[in-house]
Enzyme design. Structure first.
Site, mmCIF file in Angstrom:
data_model
loop_
_atom_site.group_PDB
_atom_site.id
_atom_site.type_symbol
_atom_site.label_atom_id
_atom_site.label_comp_id
_atom_site.label_asym_id
_atom_site.label_seq_id
_atom_site.Cartn_x
_atom_site.Cartn_y
_atom_site.Cartn_z
ATOM 1 N N SER A 16 0.931 -1.283 0.408
ATOM 2 C CA SER A 16 -0.001 -0.203 -0.113
ATOM 3 C C SER A 16 0.437 1.275 0.507
ATOM 4 O O SER A 16 1.888 1.223 -0.062
ATOM 5 C CB SER A 16 -0.810 0.115 1.429
ATOM 6 O OG SER A 16 -0.452 0.408 2.778
ATOM 7 N N ASP A 37 5.401 -7.473 2.683
ATOM 8 C CA ASP A 37 5.233 -6.938 3.732
ATOM 9 C C ASP A 37 4.488 -7.823 4.818
ATOM 10 O O ASP A 37 4.070 -9.664 3.759
ATOM 11 C CB ASP A 37 3.634 -6.177 2.674
ATOM 12 C CG ASP A 37 3.315 -4.895 3.101
ATOM 13 O OD1 ASP A 37 1.948 -4.951 4.443
ATOM 14 O OD2 ASP A 37 3.048 -3.782 2.418
ATOM 15 N N CYS A 85 10.342 0.808 2.385
ATOM 16 C CA CYS A 85 8.846 1.800 2.043
ATOM 17 C C CYS A 85 8.053 0.932 3.827
ATOM 18 O O CYS A 85 7.460 1.811 4.688
ATOM 19 C CB CYS A 85 8.199 1.606 1.540
ATOM 20 S SG CYS A 85 8.587 2.257 -0.237
ATOM 21 N N SER A 153 11.985 10.256 6.817
ATOM 22 C CA SER A 153 10.824 10.984 7.145
ATOM 23 C C SER A 153 11.706 12.726 7.473
ATOM 24 O O SER A 153 12.060 12.852 7.886
ATOM 25 C CB SER A 153 9.810 10.613 7.984
ATOM 26 O OG SER A 153 8.993 11.904 8.641
ATOM 27 N N TYR A 166 9.871 7.968 16.557
ATOM 28 C CA TYR A 166 9.600 7.644 15.322
ATOM 29 C C TYR A 166 10.920 8.223 14.687
ATOM 30 O O TYR A 166 11.556 8.598 14.039
ATOM 31 C CB TYR A 166 8.137 8.310 14.611
ATOM 32 C CG TYR A 166 7.762 8.711 12.910
ATOM 33 C CD1 TYR A 166 7.593 7.325 12.194
ATOM 34 C CD2 TYR A 166 8.187 9.365 12.734
ATOM 35 C CE1 TYR A 166 7.166 7.287 11.323
ATOM 36 C CE2 TYR A 166 7.766 9.444 11.523
ATOM 37 C CZ TYR A 166 7.434 8.341 10.414
ATOM 38 O OH TYR A 166 7.427 8.336 9.640
ATOM 39 N N LYS A 170 13.968 7.437 12.132
ATOM 40 C CA LYS A 170 14.329 8.095 10.602
ATOM 41 C C LYS A 170 15.094 8.610 10.793
ATOM 42 O O LYS A 170 15.970 8.970 9.996
ATOM 43 C CB LYS A 170 13.216 8.905 10.168
ATOM 44 C CG LYS A 170 11.763 7.567 10.215
ATOM 45 C CD LYS A 170 11.423 7.195 9.066
ATOM 46 C CE LYS A 170 10.188 6.418 8.783
ATOM 47 N NZ LYS A 170 10.322 5.189 7.742
ATOM 48 N N THR A 201 -1.239 8.822 2.069
ATOM 49 C CA THR A 201 -1.224 6.891 2.325
ATOM 50 C C THR A 201 -2.312 6.777 2.807
ATOM 51 O O THR A 201 -3.295 7.696 3.458
ATOM 52 C CB THR A 201 -0.163 6.777 2.958
ATOM 53 O OG1 THR A 201 0.197 7.364 4.733
ATOM 54 C CG2 THR A 201 1.293 7.270 2.786
#
Length: 260
Positions: A16, A37, A85, A153, A166, A170, A201
């Site tokens: 996705s 995935d 990803c 990110s 997070y 990143k 997304t």
């Protein structure tokens, strides 16, 4: 690197969002794409759509990643392209006080570690195993053996309140890009990283429209959320442009994230 039917690729998180858009872009150029995935139904649907193969992979597990690469290589041969990803996020303050009763709590370390294991260690795990496979390939006419694209990110540079885990994960992806590119430079393997801003997304689609409108308004220009296809465009440039190496590139409409 010229992307055509002779090229095999692996896209983690390819079921996705950014990963699916990149898998489609690679397949449109003729590449044979394997999707890693945990979302089996969505992953198989994308793989069927693009004529690829789905591999159920948990990037926190050596055994799962090894099995995924084995399945992908059996179907398509050794990959020359890896796009990472796969990732998650959470929003928890480092320490906070309850508004209800004044009690104090801190960020659960298990929750912090889980984000690091998926976003940072999982990315490195896939890089290391894919690069080792690329080393078995003969170099192409330009001396290149492979190209790797990672996903960080903008939070890795200007994380918001609650994004300690997070942002750390990143930021780690950003920080390891150049050293890995240098590790692999004599083998003809290039490594680059994209720092997406606010993208449209599946996770973002679940947010209320008012929230999405406010986020879009915070982008200097264009005042909208990014489209996964735009991420895929930059990923393809990093793959196809042979002089693109060791770079961390923001793709964010010039946004700089505020504290909240």
């Amino acid at each position: 690197m010229k992307v055509d039917s002779s090229i095999a690729a692996v896209v983690t998180g390819g079921a996705s969002g950014l990963g699916a858009a990149t898998a489609r872009a690679l397949a449109a150029k003729g590449a044979k794409v394997a999707i890693f995935d945990l979302q089996e139904e969505k992953g198989k649907a994308v793989a069927d759509e693009i004529g690829g193969v789905f591999c159920e992979v948990n990037v926190t597990s050596d055994e799962s990643v090894d099995a995924g690469f084995a399945k992908a290589r059996e179907a398509h041969g050794q990959e020359r392209i890896l796009v990472n990803c796969a990732g998650i996020g959470n929003a928890i303050k480092t320490a906070s006080r309850s508004k209800e009763d004044g009690s104090i709590k801190h960020f659960p370390l298990d929750a912090f570690n889980w984000v690091i294991q998926i976003n940072l260690v999982g990315t490195f795990r896939c890089i290391a195993k894919s690069a080792a496979g690329m080393l078995t390939l003969d170099p192409m006419d330009d001396g290149e053996r492979g190209a790797i694209v990672n996903t960080a990110s903008v939070a890795g540079e200007d994380g918001q309140i609650g994004q300690a885990a997070y942002s750390a994960s990143k930021g780690g992806v950003i920080g390891m890009t150049l050293p890995i590119a240098r590790d692999l430079m004599n083998e003809g393997i290039r490594v680059n990283t994209i720092l997406p801003g606010i993208f449209n997304t599946p996770l973002m689609n679940a947010a209320p429209q008012a929230v999405k409108d406010a986020l879009a308004a915070s982008v200097p220009f264009p005042k909208r959320l990014g489209n996964p296809e735009e991420y895929a465009m930059l990923a393809m440039t990093m793959i196809e442009c042979g002089y693109f190496n060791g770079e961390d590139v923001r793709l964010d409409g010039a946004i700089r994230m505020a504290p909240r």
